[in-house]
Write an enzyme that holds these catalytic residues in place. Structure first.
Site, short mmCIF file in Angstrom:
data_model
loop_
_atom_site.label_atom_id
_atom_site.label_comp_id
_atom_site.label_asym_id
_atom_site.label_seq_id
_atom_site.Cartn_x
_atom_site.Cartn_y
_atom_site.Cartn_z
N ARG A 51 85.11 34.35 22.75
CA ARG A 51 85.94 33.23 23.20
C ARG A 51 85.54 31.89 22.61
NH1 ARG A 51 86.15 37.11 26.46
NH2 ARG A 51 83.96 37.18 25.92
N THR A 52 84.26 31.57 22.69
CA THR A 52 83.85 30.21 22.33
C THR A 52 84.11 29.96 20.85
OG1 THR A 52 82.14 30.43 24.01
CG2 THR A 52 81.96 28.57 22.50
N LYS A 80 66.72 34.72 5.63
CA LYS A 80 65.67 34.67 4.59
C LYS A 80 64.53 33.76 5.01
CE LYS A 80 69.37 34.63 1.15
NZ LYS A 80 70.03 33.68 0.23
N ARG A 101 76.01 27.76 18.34
CA ARG A 101 75.40 28.55 19.43
C ARG A 101 74.07 29.09 18.92
NH1 ARG A 101 78.44 33.06 22.96
NH2 ARG A 101 79.17 31.11 23.90
N HIS A 129 75.91 25.13 28.40
CA HIS A 129 77.13 25.55 27.70
C HIS A 129 78.21 24.54 28.09
CE1 HIS A 129 80.06 27.95 25.76
NE2 HIS A 129 79.84 29.14 26.30
N1 CP Z 1 82.25 32.39 27.85
C1 CP Z 1 81.69 32.63 26.64
O1 CP Z 1 80.80 31.88 26.19
O2 CP Z 1 82.19 33.70 25.99
P1 CP Z 1 81.77 34.19 24.54
O3 CP Z 1 80.31 34.60 24.63
O4 CP Z 1 82.67 35.30 24.18
O5 CP Z 1 81.88 33.01 23.62
#
Ligand code: CP
Length: 300
Positions: A51-52, A80, A101, A129
């Site tokens: 999603r993110t 590497k 991320r 998040h």
């Molecule tokens: N909610 C969320 O962070 O989903 P993903 O890990 O799929 O990005």
């Protein structure tokens, strides 16, 4: 916001949060615009995501910009041995903003401190998040017509769930009452309970799930975060501890909405998906509009 980056939800004032939610409403009415013509956004995902990453990338594309990056760090030169510092220095030569991320708590903050372009934290370990939190707030406001004075019940992995940690901090602006439901192994870390105490946020804790959310306006379900366990035997002991079914919703409030940041494993049975109280797929869709608003703010 420091240096236009969004690293923690606490980087935003209440007014800035509400401005982003209002902008997201505009994007929901009209998501296709060309305001990012010529802009390049990099998405660097050192941990898996559906999603993110894809909603950030869709946000850029629907605004007329371009996306570069990687969804698997094994295909980048970090495999590497290139440091995060050097990776950020390089990508900032190519992109106008970086969505990142990373599995290490604090990685986004470290990146923001050396990056000449804005960093958007798409999740750093069990820490924060913030874009998820903004879409959670958007979903709460949209379904409850307000953010103030709500009963919010958080269930599952409150120890490692970064979306839980960010949302607690954001809700400090809106006088919530929390109920934290978790097995003792996955209870909310003391620092977040201290945060609640310092901000006069009312909360209770329990291990009992069934019949314990009948006064809730929002039921915030979470997945047990397998990837954060050092000992997988401990994961096996708690992974199925709470499973929501339709019967359990019988005495819930009419306005209750079930949120989940997703992915779910088996903490919500598929039969719940057809309940009018289930809102997790719409919640994920709201992520597109909220991320359009976030990127517009950091690139403005
Ligand atoms: N909610 C969320 O962070 O989903 P993903 O890990 O799929 O990005």
């Amino acid at each position: 916001m420091h240096n236009k980056s969004l690293v923690s939800i606490s980087d935003l004032s209440k007014i800035e949060i509400l401005e982003i939610l209002d902008a997201a409403e505009d994007f929901e009415r009209n998501p296709n615009r060309k305001t990012f013509d010529g802009k390049v956004v990099a998405t660097l995902f050192f941990e898996p995501s559906t999603r993110t990453r894809l909603s950030f990338e869709t946000a850029v594309i629907r605004l007329g910009g371009s996306v570069i990056g990687f969804s698997d760090a094994a295909t980048s030169s970090s495999s590497k041995g290139e440091t995060l510092h050097d990776t950020i220095r390089m990508i900032s030569c190519y992109a106008d903003a970086i969505v990142m991320r990373h599995y290490i708590e604090g990685a986004a903050r470290a990146a923001a401190e050396i990056s000449p372009v804005p960093i958007v934290n798409a999740g750093d370990g069990a820490n924060q998040h913030p874009s998820q939190t903004l879409l959670d707030l958007y979903s709460i406001r949209k379904t409850q017509q307000r953010l103030e004075n709500l009963n919010i019940c958080m269930v599952g992995d409150l120890k490692y769930g970064r979306t839980v940690h960010s949302l607690i901090m954001a809700m400090a602006h809106f006088n919530p009452t929390f109920k934290f439901i978790a097995p003792k192994e996955l209870q909310l870390p003391e620092k977040y309970k201290d945060f609640c105490r310092q901000n006069n946020i009312k909360f209770t804790e329990t291990e009992v799930f069934t019949d314990n959310f009948n006064d809730a306006d929002i039921l915030y379900m979470t997945r047990v975060q397998r990837e954060r366990f050092v000992n997988l035997d401990e994961y096996e002991q708690v992974k199925d501890v709470y499973i929501l079914n339709n019967q359990m919703l019988m005495n819930s409030k009419p306005n209750l909405k079930i949120l989940h940041p997703l992915p779910r494993i088996n903490e919500i049975l598929p039969e719940v998906d057809s309940s009018e109280k289930a809102y997790y797929f719409q919640q994920a869709q709201n992520g597109l509009y909220v991320r359009q608003a976030i990127l517009t703010k950091v690139l403005s």
